[in-house]
Design an enzyme around this catalytic site. Structure first.
Site, mmCIF file in Angstrom:
data_model
loop_
_atom_site.group_PDB
_atom_site.id
_atom_site.type_symbol
_atom_site.label_atom_id
_atom_site.label_comp_id
_atom_site.label_asym_id
_atom_site.label_seq_id
_atom_site.Cartn_x
_atom_site.Cartn_y
_atom_site.Cartn_z
ATOM 1 N N LYS A 45 0.766 -0.941 0.099
ATOM 2 C CA LYS A 45 -0.001 0.046 -0.130
ATOM 3 C C LYS A 45 0.900 1.190 0.199
ATOM 4 O O LYS A 45 0.649 2.040 -0.809
ATOM 5 C CB LYS A 45 -0.994 0.017 1.043
ATOM 6 C CG LYS A 45 -1.847 -1.029 1.154
ATOM 7 C CD LYS A 45 -3.082 -1.047 2.317
ATOM 8 C CE LYS A 45 -2.142 -1.222 3.651
ATOM 9 N NZ LYS A 45 -1.907 -2.766 3.829
ATOM 10 N N THR A 46 1.859 1.214 0.837
ATOM 11 C CA THR A 46 2.516 2.397 0.834
ATOM 12 C C THR A 46 3.357 2.875 -0.223
ATOM 13 O O THR A 46 3.630 4.040 -0.911
ATOM 14 C CB THR A 46 3.827 2.365 2.235
ATOM 15 O OG1 THR A 46 2.942 2.310 3.202
ATOM 16 C CG2 THR A 46 4.309 3.752 2.228
ATOM 17 N N GLU A 50 -3.750 5.607 1.516
ATOM 18 C CA GLU A 50 -3.727 4.065 1.969
ATOM 19 C C GLU A 50 -5.183 3.719 2.372
ATOM 20 O O GLU A 50 -5.923 4.451 3.031
ATOM 21 C CB GLU A 50 -2.575 3.744 2.763
ATOM 22 C CG GLU A 50 -1.429 3.902 2.207
ATOM 23 C CD GLU A 50 -0.328 3.441 3.057
ATOM 24 O OE1 GLU A 50 -0.580 2.592 3.671
ATOM 25 O OE2 GLU A 50 0.986 4.026 2.903
#
Length: 465
Positions: free
Chosen positions: A128-129, A172
């Protein structure tokens, strides 16, 4: 549920005062800064000072470093808290006593998203990051002036939050405690769906159901971008009224890759195959096949927003990763230190696969498991994934939000690796690990400090000596 009146944020007679319990968290701090920029009065509390809280204080945010009932003052209009805050917290209990409006962090994120015409939420068990960061670079390169909330420090924005002045928002979307079900995305990305957070979810079917519910949040005129590698991904997308686009680095999809090659550091170059024809070639500055997939998701996002290929190419050439994602820390005593946030077996495999292409003699991993429940749930998988290293050094488990149940230890991982013919050493404490590293690593070796806790300190301490 309390609804924030964003129109009253900067009202001179009574600007809304919002207090954050646990303001130093990577996401909480970002949204505290965002609301501060909108004109809200912001205060908060946390257990200790950090560069993040000091930055907020420099903006004029009042922060207490002891969580006590007295921090809840009469002028507070609403309170935001993290999932880690429990009812026995003195501030939480005082808010309940006073009848103050309260909301969990994810509810705040969802309310913020409603203020943006394009709200991009990037979900998945892993990646996600990094993917949020790649998408952010693309939007910035295209001049779209996005507001960004990322779960790490992104150098191009100098932190974890960027406050834009456009109708574009990127964040996110974490599945833990079903936080992302409180969001209001117009574009959603699902990178992968695997077992994790088994202290909350019952099983993989429970997790898949949550991702299905997340996908269903996207409106009719929105878009879902989903990884075709997800087992039976059609079960997630079936019956959705929004547009659905698929991506995969390895199999047929709307967005896929061909002519993949790697440089000496494991960074890929490839040509994207899209519904609009071929695009690229693109060259990445982050390693691994998994990042080809993450980039394909972002190329699909760029097409959805009408961003041209030149802006995408420029963004990818500038993106060199985020902190704690295969981050080069330095060289000392002749060996190289990389730090990585991997704390799930799948992430570990991807990181060590990337490391194979990175110049080294022997590959060493200093691993700090994250939470007792995760370590126990994936014990054999951890041992198997870590066995790709030449030698594994085990630190004690980073407890995070959990109490020690007494039935699982990092030693169990070491014993399992050794029983299967690998090489692992359990040492527990950081000082013993640092001494072991200095005694055993040779010039040309590669050390990866790995985990979602504070294992990064080992490499930074070695480099500072």
């Amino acid at each position: 549920m309390y609804t924030i009146d964003f129109k009253k944020a900067g009202e001179s007679s009574h600007p809304l005062h919002i207090h954050f319990i646990g303001i130093g968290g990577i996401s909480m701090s970002g949204f505290a800064e965002l609301l501060h920029s909108m004109g809200f009065v912001i205060s908060g509390s946390d257990r200790a000072k950090s560069p993040i809280t000091e930055h907020l204080e420099s903006l004029g945010v009042t922060i207490a470093y002891e969580q006590v009932a007295a921090n809840i003052t009469d002028d507070i209009d609403a309170v935001v808290y993290t999932a880690a805050i429990h009812p026995d917290n003195p501030e939480y209990a005082e808010c309940v006593k006073r009848g103050l409006p309260m909301m969990e962090r994810a509810e705040l994120v969802g309310q913020v998203m409603k203020n943006y015409q394009t709200a991009v939420a990037i979900a998945g068990t892993h990646g996600k990051t990094t993917t949020t960061s790649i998408a952010s670079h693309i939007f910035l390169s295209a001049g779209l002036d996005p507001t960004i909330s990322v779960g790490g420090i992104l150098p191009v924005i100098g932190g974890n939050i960027r406050i834009g002045r456009s109708p574009n928002f990127i964040t996110e979307a974490c599945e833990y405690t079903n936080s992302f079900l409180k969001f209001f995305p117009t574009i959603g990305i699902i990178l992968n769906i695997e077992e994790d957070h088994m202290d909350f979810f019952k099983d993989i079917d429970d997790i898949r159901n949550s991702f299905r519910r997340f996908a269903a949040l996207i409106p009719d005129d929105g878009t879902l971008i989903i990884n075709a590698d997800i087992d039976n991904y059609e079960e997630i997308t079936e019956g959705l009224s929004c547009k659905v686009l698929t991506f995969s680095a390895t199999k047929p999809a709307d967005y896929t890759a061909k002519d993949i090659s790697y440089n000496d550091h494991g960074n890929a170059s490839f040509t994207a195959v899209t519904p609009n024809g071929e695009a690229g070639p693109y060259t990445l500055n982050v390693p691994g096949l998994h990042n080809v997939g993450n980039t394909l998701a972002c190329i699909a996002l760029a097409d959805t927003k009408g961003i041209d290929g030149d802006a995408v190419s420029a963004a990818l050439s500038e993106f060199k990763g985020t902190e704690r994602r295969f981050e080069y820390k330095g060289t000392t005593h002749g060996f190289t230190i990389i730090d990585d946030y991997a704390h799930h077996p799948t992430e570990i495999r991807a990181t060590l696969e990337s490391a194979k292409r990175y110049p080294h003699e022997k590959l060493w991993v200093a691993f700090q498991p994250h939470t007792y429940t995760r370590t126990k749930a994936f014990l054999p998988d951890f041992a198997d994934a870590l066995s790709a290293a030449d030698h594994v050094i085990l630190a004690d488990i980073y407890a995070a939000r959990e109490a020690d149940p007494g039935d699982i230890s990092s030693r169990d991982i070491a014993d399992l690796i050794n029983s299967h013919g690998g090489k692992a050493t359990y040492l527990g404490g950081f000082e013993d690990i640092k001494k072991f590293i200095l005694k055993n690593l040779l010039a040309g070796d590669l050390l990866i400090t790995m985990g979602a806790g504070n294992i990064v300190d080992i490499g930074e301490d070695l480099l500072a000596e």
